[in-house]
Design an enzyme around this catalytic site. Structure first.
Site, PDB file in Angstrom:
ATOM      1  N   SER A 154      42.959  36.638  33.717  1.00  0.00           N
ATOM      2  CA  SER A 154      44.090  37.462  34.148  1.00  0.00           C
ATOM      3  C   SER A 154      45.399  36.892  33.640  1.00  0.00           C
ATOM      4  O   SER A 154      45.551  35.668  33.492  1.00  0.00           O
ATOM      5  CB  SER A 154      44.103  37.463  35.680  1.00  0.00           C
ATOM      6  OG  SER A 154      45.306  37.995  36.170  1.00  0.00           O
ATOM      7  N   TYR A 178      44.273  32.829  44.314  1.00  0.00           N
ATOM      8  CA  TYR A 178      43.525  33.717  43.408  1.00  0.00           C
ATOM      9  C   TYR A 178      43.748  33.288  41.957  1.00  0.00           C
ATOM     10  O   TYR A 178      42.797  33.122  41.188  1.00  0.00           O
ATOM     11  CB  TYR A 178      43.958  35.181  43.605  1.00  0.00           C
ATOM     12  CG  TYR A 178      43.522  36.076  42.465  1.00  0.00           C
ATOM     13  CD1 TYR A 178      42.192  36.436  42.314  1.00  0.00           C
ATOM     14  CD2 TYR A 178      44.447  36.521  41.514  1.00  0.00           C
ATOM     15  CE1 TYR A 178      41.787  37.230  41.240  1.00  0.00           C
ATOM     16  CE2 TYR A 178      44.050  37.317  40.442  1.00  0.00           C
ATOM     17  CZ  TYR A 178      42.720  37.662  40.309  1.00  0.00           C
ATOM     18  OH  TYR A 178      42.319  38.438  39.245  1.00  0.00           O
ATOM     19  N   LYS A 182      41.209  31.665  38.650  1.00  0.00           N
ATOM     20  CA  LYS A 182      41.094  32.116  37.256  1.00  0.00           C
ATOM     21  C   LYS A 182      41.326  30.951  36.291  1.00  0.00           C
ATOM     22  O   LYS A 182      40.607  30.774  35.315  1.00  0.00           O
ATOM     23  CB  LYS A 182      42.086  33.254  36.965  1.00  0.00           C
ATOM     24  CG  LYS A 182      41.764  34.539  37.695  1.00  0.00           C
ATOM     25  CD  LYS A 182      40.444  35.134  37.242  1.00  0.00           C
ATOM     26  CE  LYS A 182      39.973  36.278  38.108  1.00  0.00           C
ATOM     27  NZ  LYS A 182      38.592  36.689  37.845  1.00  0.00           N
TER      28      LYS A 182
HETATM   29  P1  NAD Z   1      36.627  44.988  41.594  1.00  0.00           P
HETATM   30  O1  NAD Z   1      36.793  44.352  42.927  1.00  0.00           O
HETATM   31  O2  NAD Z   1      36.666  46.472  41.505  1.00  0.00           O
HETATM   32  O3  NAD Z   1      35.235  44.510  40.942  1.00  0.00           O
HETATM   33  C1  NAD Z   1      34.670  43.243  41.200  1.00  0.00           C
HETATM   34  C2  NAD Z   1      33.208  43.466  41.566  1.00  0.00           C
HETATM   35  O4  NAD Z   1      32.604  42.198  41.821  1.00  0.00           O
HETATM   36  C3  NAD Z   1      33.030  44.303  42.834  1.00  0.00           C
HETATM   37  O5  NAD Z   1      32.098  45.337  42.584  1.00  0.00           O
HETATM   38  C4  NAD Z   1      32.499  43.316  43.866  1.00  0.00           C
HETATM   39  O6  NAD Z   1      31.613  43.935  44.788  1.00  0.00           O
HETATM   40  C5  NAD Z   1      31.786  42.301  42.975  1.00  0.00           C
HETATM   41  N1  NAD Z   1      31.689  40.953  43.538  1.00  0.00           N
HETATM   42  C6  NAD Z   1      32.682  40.172  44.027  1.00  0.00           C
HETATM   43  N2  NAD Z   1      32.172  39.004  44.441  1.00  0.00           N
HETATM   44  C7  NAD Z   1      30.840  39.032  44.192  1.00  0.00           C
HETATM   45  C8  NAD Z   1      29.773  38.118  44.393  1.00  0.00           C
HETATM   46  N3  NAD Z   1      29.953  36.929  44.979  1.00  0.00           N
HETATM   47  N4  NAD Z   1      28.527  38.476  44.007  1.00  0.00           N
HETATM   48  C9  NAD Z   1      28.311  39.685  43.431  1.00  0.00           C
HETATM   49  N5  NAD Z   1      29.267  40.587  43.219  1.00  0.00           N
HETATM   50  C10 NAD Z   1      30.523  40.265  43.605  1.00  0.00           C
HETATM   51  O7  NAD Z   1      37.701  44.344  40.608  1.00  0.00           O
HETATM   52  P2  NAD Z   1      38.133  44.780  39.158  1.00  0.00           P
HETATM   53  O8  NAD Z   1      39.507  45.320  39.240  1.00  0.00           O
HETATM   54  O9  NAD Z   1      37.065  45.566  38.512  1.00  0.00           O
HETATM   55  O10 NAD Z   1      38.255  43.349  38.477  1.00  0.00           O
HETATM   56  C11 NAD Z   1      37.196  42.787  37.748  1.00  0.00           C
HETATM   57  C12 NAD Z   1      37.564  41.377  37.353  1.00  0.00           C
HETATM   58  O11 NAD Z   1      38.774  41.409  36.610  1.00  0.00           O
HETATM   59  C13 NAD Z   1      37.828  40.436  38.515  1.00  0.00           C
HETATM   60  O12 NAD Z   1      37.329  39.174  38.176  1.00  0.00           O
HETATM   61  C14 NAD Z   1      39.339  40.395  38.619  1.00  0.00           C
HETATM   62  O13 NAD Z   1      39.788  39.178  39.163  1.00  0.00           O
HETATM   63  C15 NAD Z   1      39.725  40.515  37.170  1.00  0.00           C
HETATM   64  N6  NAD Z   1      41.059  41.076  36.956  1.00  0.00           N
HETATM   65  C16 NAD Z   1      41.379  42.275  37.542  1.00  0.00           C
HETATM   66  C17 NAD Z   1      42.651  42.794  37.375  1.00  0.00           C
HETATM   67  C18 NAD Z   1      43.051  44.087  38.051  1.00  0.00           C
HETATM   68  O14 NAD Z   1      44.245  44.303  38.238  1.00  0.00           O
HETATM   69  N7  NAD Z   1      42.116  44.972  38.423  1.00  0.00           N
HETATM   70  C19 NAD Z   1      43.585  42.117  36.587  1.00  0.00           C
HETATM   71  C20 NAD Z   1      43.219  40.922  35.998  1.00  0.00           C
HETATM   72  C21 NAD Z   1      41.942  40.409  36.189  1.00  0.00           C
HETATM   73  C1  WQD Z   2      53.142  45.992  39.815  1.00  0.00           C
HETATM   74  C2  WQD Z   2      54.628  46.234  40.071  1.00  0.00           C
HETATM   75  C3  WQD Z   2      55.389  45.325  42.161  1.00  0.00           C
HETATM   76  C4  WQD Z   2      53.000  48.020  44.695  1.00  0.00           C
HETATM   77  C5  WQD Z   2      48.764  41.938  40.555  1.00  0.00           C
HETATM   78  C6  WQD Z   2      48.231  40.539  40.656  1.00  0.00           C
HETATM   79  C7  WQD Z   2      47.705  40.093  39.338  1.00  0.00           C
HETATM   80  C8  WQD Z   2      46.728  41.102  38.728  1.00  0.00           C
HETATM   81  C9  WQD Z   2      47.182  42.514  38.833  1.00  0.00           C
HETATM   82  C10 WQD Z   2      44.468  40.376  38.920  1.00  0.00           C
HETATM   83  C11 WQD Z   2      55.349  45.029  40.661  1.00  0.00           C
HETATM   84  C12 WQD Z   2      55.489  46.827  42.170  1.00  0.00           C
HETATM   85  C13 WQD Z   2      53.575  47.359  43.630  1.00  0.00           C
HETATM   86  C14 WQD Z   2      53.830  48.843  45.516  1.00  0.00           C
HETATM   87  C15 WQD Z   2      55.706  48.287  44.127  1.00  0.00           C
HETATM   88  N1  WQD Z   2      45.440  41.083  39.320  1.00  0.00           N
HETATM   89  N2  WQD Z   2      54.893  47.489  43.349  1.00  0.00           N
HETATM   90  N3  WQD Z   2      55.144  48.940  45.195  1.00  0.00           N
HETATM   91  O1  WQD Z   2      51.900  42.280  40.864  1.00  0.00           O
HETATM   92  O2  WQD Z   2      51.753  42.735  38.383  1.00  0.00           O
HETATM   93  O3  WQD Z   2      49.778  41.972  39.568  1.00  0.00           O
HETATM   94  O4  WQD Z   2      47.689  42.797  40.132  1.00  0.00           O
HETATM   95  O5  WQD Z   2      44.415  39.432  38.225  1.00  0.00           O
HETATM   96  O6  WQD Z   2      47.111  38.861  39.541  1.00  0.00           O
HETATM   97  O7  WQD Z   2      49.286  39.693  41.066  1.00  0.00           O
HETATM   98  O8  WQD Z   2      50.578  44.262  39.972  1.00  0.00           O
HETATM   99  O9  WQD Z   2      50.281  46.590  40.727  1.00  0.00           O
HETATM  100  O10 WQD Z   2      50.655  44.797  42.459  1.00  0.00           O
HETATM  101  O11 WQD Z   2      52.540  45.481  40.987  1.00  0.00           O
HETATM  102  O12 WQD Z   2      56.900  48.427  43.896  1.00  0.00           O
HETATM  103  O13 WQD Z   2      53.362  49.433  46.506  1.00  0.00           O
HETATM  104  O14 WQD Z   2      54.740  47.268  41.053  1.00  0.00           O
HETATM  105  O15 WQD Z   2      56.479  44.753  42.825  1.00  0.00           O
HETATM  106  O16 WQD Z   2      56.656  45.031  40.142  1.00  0.00           O
HETATM  107  P1  WQD Z   2      51.128  42.768  39.722  1.00  0.00           P
HETATM  108  P2  WQD Z   2      50.941  45.323  41.105  1.00  0.00           P
END
Ligand code: NAD
Ligand code: WQD
Length: 368
Positions: A154, A178, A182
């Site tokens: 991330s 969190y 990562k």
């Molecule tokens: P998500 O929660 O939709 O998907 C994660 C999946 O992993 C879920 O289906 C959950 O049930 C499963 N899971 C969690 N812990 C588990 C365990 N111990 N055993 C088996 N399954 C398990 O999240 P996502 O948005 O699809 O994100 C996927 C990955 O990408 C995550 O690692 C997240 O940290 C990373 N990521 C997400 C974002 C984002 O904004 N969505 C941004 C950056 C990184």
């Molecule tokens: C985006 C922008 C908020 C909600 C987070 C995690 C990051 C990553 C993605 C996994 C910001 C603003 C948000 C709302 C708002 N996840 N906002 N009202 O903060 O960039 O990242 O999710 O790795 O680790 O920190 O994403 O979508 O929460 O926010 O004004 O109700 O929207 O302040 O500027 P962010 P976000």
């Protein structure tokens, strides 16, 4: 059934049209791939892309943040049963049994808890699930001789970057548990690559994934009140929430609201397939940013969504959210150079597809 919900026939027609349109897209070596956490938001889109490319894909998930309905939708999309293992990565014997029973050429590891605020309240649960679960997975892979891994990292590993756009050389710093999981997992994977000369890994640093599959069958369906901006906007548009709270209107940005690099989840899914091809073709590990390279403010996203959906998005500017930074967007040049990948969808496409998913599934997977 509600008029806005999908009828069965509609689902089947969309799925057939979609799979026909994408038949024959196949590059690289065909692989047997395990998606840990593949029932989640990014995992299920990646399943769709990998299946289209002709790979054999299986999902392992404990449904801690996803719904079994995803498997039904993926079956409709791909036209074939979805190999699935209900499994918790914290259960090491169950993982080892899976790797003993099935052969995989590669693993994509999405499984993690991802709510920043919750991680501050329950850091040990995050360490156990995200770090402990990964160690179990790496050990099971090692036991079975599986030596290709794609890891969902991330942009959170950059914390509050000193300059934007952020490239992969930027200083790494985390601001919450969190994010720490990562960074620690990236480091563990680095150590493993150094100790095992045949292990190849791709750390993919996602920026802000949004949008949904063009079929409207799969998309983001958070539990409870959404933490992230796009799903919150979607729920306002569909009438589940009254108005958007904009966290801060006095940042030093284009309009005072926070700026992020939103990336369409289908572009992101494609990057996973390209990263796997790279691990095979180049036989090297890599760490790359996945973003568009373009910063979008909260109000710009809300306006784009309003245009795409034809719905007003009422909002109110409130206090800044603790821990938020003003502006983060990617330099995605390395992914283009190494993988030949670049994001194709713009913010209008992200909003259009997010809205299609939300309007076809107003209550998410629960409706259906
Ligand atoms: P998500 O929660 O939709 O998907 C994660 C999946 O992993 C879920 O289906 C959950 O049930 C499963 N899971 C969690 N812990 C588990 C365990 N111990 N055993 C088996 N399954 C398990 O999240 P996502 O948005 O699809 O994100 C996927 C990955 O990408 C995550 O690692 C997240 O940290 C990373 N990521 C997400 C974002 C984002 O904004 N969505 C941004 C950056 C990184
Ligand atoms: C985006 C922008 C908020 C909600 C987070 C995690 C990051 C990553 C993605 C996994 C910001 C603003 C948000 C709302 C708002 N996840 N906002 N009202 O903060 O960039 O990242 O999710 O790795 O680790 O920190 O994403 O979508 O929460 O926010 O004004 O109700 O929207 O302040 O500027 P962010 P976000």
């Amino acid at each position: 059934m509600k008029s806005s919900a999908l009828s069965r026939i509609d689902l089947i027609v969309r799925a057939l049209t979609y799979s026909q349109a994408n038949a024959g897209i196949f590059r690289g070596e065909q692989m047997r791939i395990l998606l840990c956490g593949g029932a989640g938001y990014i995992g299920c889109h990646t399943y769709a892309t990998l299946s289209e490319r002709g790979h054999q894909v299986a999902i392992a998930d404990n449904f801690s943040n996803s719904s079994p309905e995803v498997l039904t939708r993926l079956r409709q999309l791909s036209g074939a049963p979805v190999p699935f293992h209900r499994l918790d990565l914290r259960d090491k014997p169950a993982l080892e049994a899976l790797f003993a029973q099935e052969s995989f050429d590669a693993v994509i590891h999405f499984a993690a808890l991802k709510a920043v605020g919750e991680s501050c309240e329950r850091p040990l649960d995050y360490f156990e699930n995200n770090i402990g679960g990964t160690i179990n997975l790496l050990q099971a892979m090692r036991g079975a001789g599986v030596r290709r891994l794609v890891f969902s990292s991330s942009a959170t590993v950059y914390g509050d970057p000193e300059q934007v756009p952020v490239n992969e050389q930027a200083r790494l710093q985390v601001t919450n548990p969190y994010g720490r999981t990562k960074l620690v997992v990236e480091e563990l994977i680095g150590d493993l690559c150094r100790s095992d000369r045949d292990f190849r890994a791709a750390n993919l640093r996602y920026f802000n994934p949004v949008g949904a599959h063009a079929s409207g069958l799969i998309g983001e369906d958070p539990n409870g009140i959404p933490n992230n901006l796009m799903p919150y906007i979607c729920q306002v548009a569909v009438g589940r929430r009254e108005k958007l709270s904009v966290f801060g209107g006095d940042y030093p940005t284009v309009d005072g609201t926070g700026v992020r690099d939103y990336i369409h989840v289908v572009d992101l899914a494609r990057a996973h397939a390209d990263a796997l091809d790279y691990l095979v073709r180049a036989d090297r590990s890599l760490t790359v940013n996945l973003g568009t390279g373009r910063g979008i403010s909260v109000l710009e996203l809300a306006n784009a969504f309003s245009s795409a959906s034809g719905r007003e998005i009422p909002y109110q500017i409130v206090e800044r959210r603790p821990g938020d930074v003003a502006e983060v967007y990617a330099d995605p040049g390395l992914a283009q150079q190494l993988l030949g990948w670049r994001a194709e969808y713009d913010v209008d496409a992200m909003c259009r597809d997010a809205w299609r998913w939300q309007s076809m599934n107003p209550q998410g997977y629960q409706g259906g």
